[in-house]
Write a protein that holds these residues in place. Structure first.
Motif, PDB file in Angstrom:
ATOM      1  N   ASP A 114       0.789  -1.203  -0.148  1.00 39.42           N
ATOM      2  CA  ASP A 114       0.090   0.145   0.057  1.00 39.42           C
ATOM      3  C   ASP A 114       1.237   1.234  -0.031  1.00 39.42           C
ATOM      4  OD1 ASP A 114       1.008   0.481   2.754  1.00 39.42           O
ATOM      5  OD2 ASP A 114      -0.786  -0.602   3.460  1.00 39.42           O
ATOM      6  N   GLU A 115       0.424   2.423  -0.186  1.00 33.23           N
ATOM      7  CA  GLU A 115       1.130   3.490  -0.288  1.00 33.23           C
ATOM      8  C   GLU A 115       1.819   3.940   0.723  1.00 33.23           C
ATOM      9  OE1 GLU A 115      -0.028   8.316  -0.966  1.00 33.23           O
ATOM     10  OE2 GLU A 115      -1.363   6.966  -1.702  1.00 33.23           O
ATOM     11  N   TYR A 116       1.313   3.517   2.081  1.00 35.00           N
ATOM     12  CA  TYR A 116       2.080   3.894   3.286  1.00 35.00           C
ATOM     13  C   TYR A 116       3.511   3.071   3.604  1.00 35.00           C
ATOM     14  CZ  TYR A 116       3.269   4.158   8.372  1.00 35.00           C
ATOM     15  OH  TYR A 116       3.866   4.255   9.514  1.00 35.00           O
ATOM     16  N   ASN A 117       3.001   1.741   3.253  1.00 34.84           N
ATOM     17  CA  ASN A 117       4.453   0.759   3.310  1.00 34.84           C
ATOM     18  C   ASN A 117       5.159   0.862   2.111  1.00 34.84           C
ATOM     19  OD1 ASN A 117       3.962  -0.591   5.967  1.00 34.84           O
ATOM     20  ND2 ASN A 117       1.750  -1.264   4.995  1.00 34.84           N
ATOM     21  N   SER A 118       4.824   1.326   0.974  1.00 35.93           N
ATOM     22  CA  SER A 118       5.783   1.856  -0.112  1.00 35.93           C
ATOM     23  C   SER A 118       6.587   2.883   0.305  1.00 35.93           C
ATOM     24  CB  SER A 118       4.921   1.981  -1.453  1.00 35.93           C
ATOM     25  OG  SER A 118       4.151   0.840  -1.857  1.00 35.93           O
ATOM     26  N   TRP A 119       5.960   3.865   0.942  1.00 38.29           N
ATOM     27  CA  TRP A 119       6.829   5.127   1.252  1.00 38.29           C
ATOM     28  C   TRP A 119       8.044   4.719   2.387  1.00 38.29           C
ATOM     29  CZ3 TRP A 119       9.207   8.926  -0.236  1.00 38.29           C
ATOM     30  CH2 TRP A 119       9.709   9.858   0.558  1.00 38.29           C
ATOM     31  N   LEU A 120       7.510   3.960   3.362  1.00 40.96           N
ATOM     32  CA  LEU A 120       8.202   3.578   4.345  1.00 40.96           C
ATOM     33  C   LEU A 120       9.554   2.483   3.922  1.00 40.96           C
ATOM     34  CD1 LEU A 120       5.954   2.493   7.290  1.00 40.96           C
ATOM     35  CD2 LEU A 120       7.557   4.312   7.189  1.00 40.96           C
ATOM     36  N   LYS A 149       8.593  10.867  -3.021  1.00 40.56           N
ATOM     37  CA  LYS A 149       6.856  10.428  -3.100  1.00 40.56           C
ATOM     38  C   LYS A 149       6.401  10.415  -4.607  1.00 40.56           C
ATOM     39  CE  LYS A 149       5.697  11.806   1.601  1.00 40.56           C
ATOM     40  NZ  LYS A 149       4.670  12.166   2.631  1.00 40.56           N
ATOM     41  N   GLU A 150       6.965  11.371  -5.450  1.00 37.79           N
ATOM     42  CA  GLU A 150       6.336  11.122  -6.751  1.00 37.79           C
ATOM     43  C   GLU A 150       6.928  10.026  -7.299  1.00 37.79           C
ATOM     44  OE1 GLU A 150       7.155  14.800  -9.077  1.00 37.79           O
ATOM     45  OE2 GLU A 150       6.758  15.903  -7.434  1.00 37.79           O
ATOM     46  N   ILE A 151       7.955   9.514  -7.255  1.00 37.74           N
ATOM     47  CA  ILE A 151       8.544   8.461  -7.381  1.00 37.74           C
ATOM     48  C   ILE A 151       7.858   7.036  -6.854  1.00 37.74           C
ATOM     49  CG2 ILE A 151      10.919   6.851  -7.550  1.00 37.74           C
ATOM     50  CD1 ILE A 151      12.512   9.331  -7.533  1.00 37.74           C
ATOM     51  N   VAL A 152       7.638   7.140  -5.716  1.00 41.44           N
ATOM     52  CA  VAL A 152       7.037   5.882  -5.210  1.00 41.44           C
ATOM     53  C   VAL A 152       5.620   5.825  -5.801  1.00 41.44           C
ATOM     54  CG1 VAL A 152       5.949   5.202  -2.993  1.00 41.44           C
ATOM     55  CG2 VAL A 152       8.376   6.025  -2.870  1.00 41.44           C
ATOM     56  N   SER A 153       4.925   6.951  -5.999  1.00 45.32           N
ATOM     57  CA  SER A 153       3.757   6.572  -6.732  1.00 45.32           C
ATOM     58  C   SER A 153       3.745   6.048  -7.904  1.00 45.32           C
ATOM     59  CB  SER A 153       2.984   7.970  -6.545  1.00 45.32           C
ATOM     60  OG  SER A 153       3.392   8.968  -7.710  1.00 45.32           O
ATOM     61  N   LYS A 154       4.864   6.231  -8.792  1.00 47.36           N
ATOM     62  CA  LYS A 154       4.882   5.772 -10.062  1.00 47.36           C
ATOM     63  C   LYS A 154       5.440   4.142 -10.033  1.00 47.36           C
ATOM     64  CE  LYS A 154       5.588  10.032 -12.321  1.00 47.36           C
ATOM     65  NZ  LYS A 154       4.483  10.236 -12.817  1.00 47.36           N
ATOM     66  N   LEU A 155       5.768   3.606  -8.920  1.00 47.63           N
ATOM     67  CA  LEU A 155       6.398   2.235  -8.709  1.00 47.63           C
ATOM     68  C   LEU A 155       5.165   1.407  -8.177  1.00 47.63           C
ATOM     69  CD1 LEU A 155       9.647   3.042  -6.692  1.00 47.63           C
ATOM     70  CD2 LEU A 155       9.285   2.699  -9.537  1.00 47.63           C
ATOM     71  N   LYS A 156       4.181   1.888  -8.148  1.00 47.07           N
ATOM     72  CA  LYS A 156       2.798   1.310  -7.897  1.00 47.07           C
ATOM     73  C   LYS A 156       2.917  -0.030  -6.875  1.00 47.07           C
ATOM     74  CE  LYS A 156       0.945   2.512 -12.417  1.00 47.07           C
ATOM     75  NZ  LYS A 156       1.459   2.754 -13.647  1.00 47.07           N
ATOM     76  N   LEU A 160      10.193  -4.885  -5.554  1.00 44.52           N
ATOM     77  CA  LEU A 160      11.479  -5.205  -6.177  1.00 44.52           C
ATOM     78  C   LEU A 160      11.680  -3.891  -6.996  1.00 44.52           C
ATOM     79  CD1 LEU A 160      13.787  -6.969  -6.951  1.00 44.52           C
ATOM     80  CD2 LEU A 160      12.199  -7.954  -9.027  1.00 44.52           C
ATOM     81  N   THR A 161      10.578  -3.275  -7.411  1.00 46.86           N
ATOM     82  CA  THR A 161      11.204  -2.058  -8.297  1.00 46.86           C
ATOM     83  C   THR A 161      11.567  -1.037  -7.271  1.00 46.86           C
ATOM     84  OG1 THR A 161       9.529  -2.808  -9.858  1.00 46.86           O
ATOM     85  CG2 THR A 161      10.238  -0.399  -9.887  1.00 46.86           C
ATOM     86  N   MET A 162      10.970  -0.967  -6.063  1.00 46.15           N
ATOM     87  CA  MET A 162      11.311   0.121  -4.872  1.00 46.15           C
ATOM     88  C   MET A 162      12.800  -0.319  -4.574  1.00 46.15           C
ATOM     89  SD  MET A 162       8.021   0.936  -2.699  1.00 46.15           S
ATOM     90  CE  MET A 162       7.024  -0.138  -3.495  1.00 46.15           C
ATOM     91  N   ARG A 163      13.053  -1.467  -4.439  1.00 49.06           N
ATOM     92  CA  ARG A 163      14.299  -1.908  -3.847  1.00 49.06           C
ATOM     93  C   ARG A 163      15.517  -1.444  -5.199  1.00 49.06           C
ATOM     94  NH1 ARG A 163      15.621  -4.177   0.432  1.00 49.06           N
ATOM     95  NH2 ARG A 163      17.659  -5.090  -0.199  1.00 49.06           N
TER      96      ARG A 163
END
Length: 183
Positions: A114-120, A149-156, A160-163
């Motif tokens: 989810d958005e919160y855990n993606s950002w964390l 935060k803009e990058i995270v929103s695009k990583l959906k 793995l993509t976030m890492r």
């Protein structure tokens, strides 16, 4: 079961082509730390692998598997039968069909964050967790946070993509990095 319970730990990136000879070479390299001679025939490589794992409890991680051909998996599985009881094979894949092909005893499907855990996660990877103390750094930090935060929103929410992206940004902190996403 922890990884310290295994006498031998092997990691092999398989990717798209499930070439038995290449996989066996990578397994031998993972065990010995040395690349086997490329001129060896598959029979020689198979014998060498059997001798290395015979009677030993191993953990084999086969990463990024795409092969859905059961016969190829069975050929590899026969080679691995000589390991000690309790040996395990962990397969990562992006295909549920691949998981079924490999006679899996347990399948764990990773979900998007989810958005919160993606950002964390992104903060942790890129080291954006800390807050600067002086006002000059505070402006720069809030700008970085907004970009992050803009990058995270695009990583959906794909971990793995976030890492991957987060790791690239972290490793390039002292450089200017431009990341372009096509939506």
């Amino acid at each position: 079961m922890t990884s310290s319970e295994f006498e031998m730990k092997l990691w092999v990136c398989v990717s798209e082509e499930f070439d038995l000879k290449v996989i066996i070479q990578k397994m031998i390299e993972s065990i010995t730390g040395m690349k086997p001679k490329s001129f060896l025939q598959i029979d020689s490589l198979q014998n060498k692998l059997r001798k290395k794992i015979e009677g030993k409890k191993y953990l084999l991680v086969m990463d990024d598997v795409w092969n859905e051909k059961k016969e190829e998996w069975l050929r590899l599985k026969r080679l691995l039968m000589g390991g000690a009881k309790g040996s395990r094979i962990l397969i990562t894949t992006r295909s549920e069909q691949v998981a079924k092909t490999f006679d899996s005893t347990f399948i764990h499907s990773l979900q998007i964050l989810d958005e919160y855990n993606s950002w964390l996660l992104f903060q942790k990877i890129t080291c954006l967790e800390g807050h600067p103390s002086n006002s000059e750094n505070l402006d720069q930090s809030s700008s970085l946070i907004q970009i992050g935060k803009e990058i995270v929103s695009k990583l959906k929410g794909v971990p793995l993509t976030m890492r991957t992206i987060g790791g690239l940004l972290k490793d390039n902190k002292s450089k200017r990095v431009l990341v372009v996403f096509q939506g």
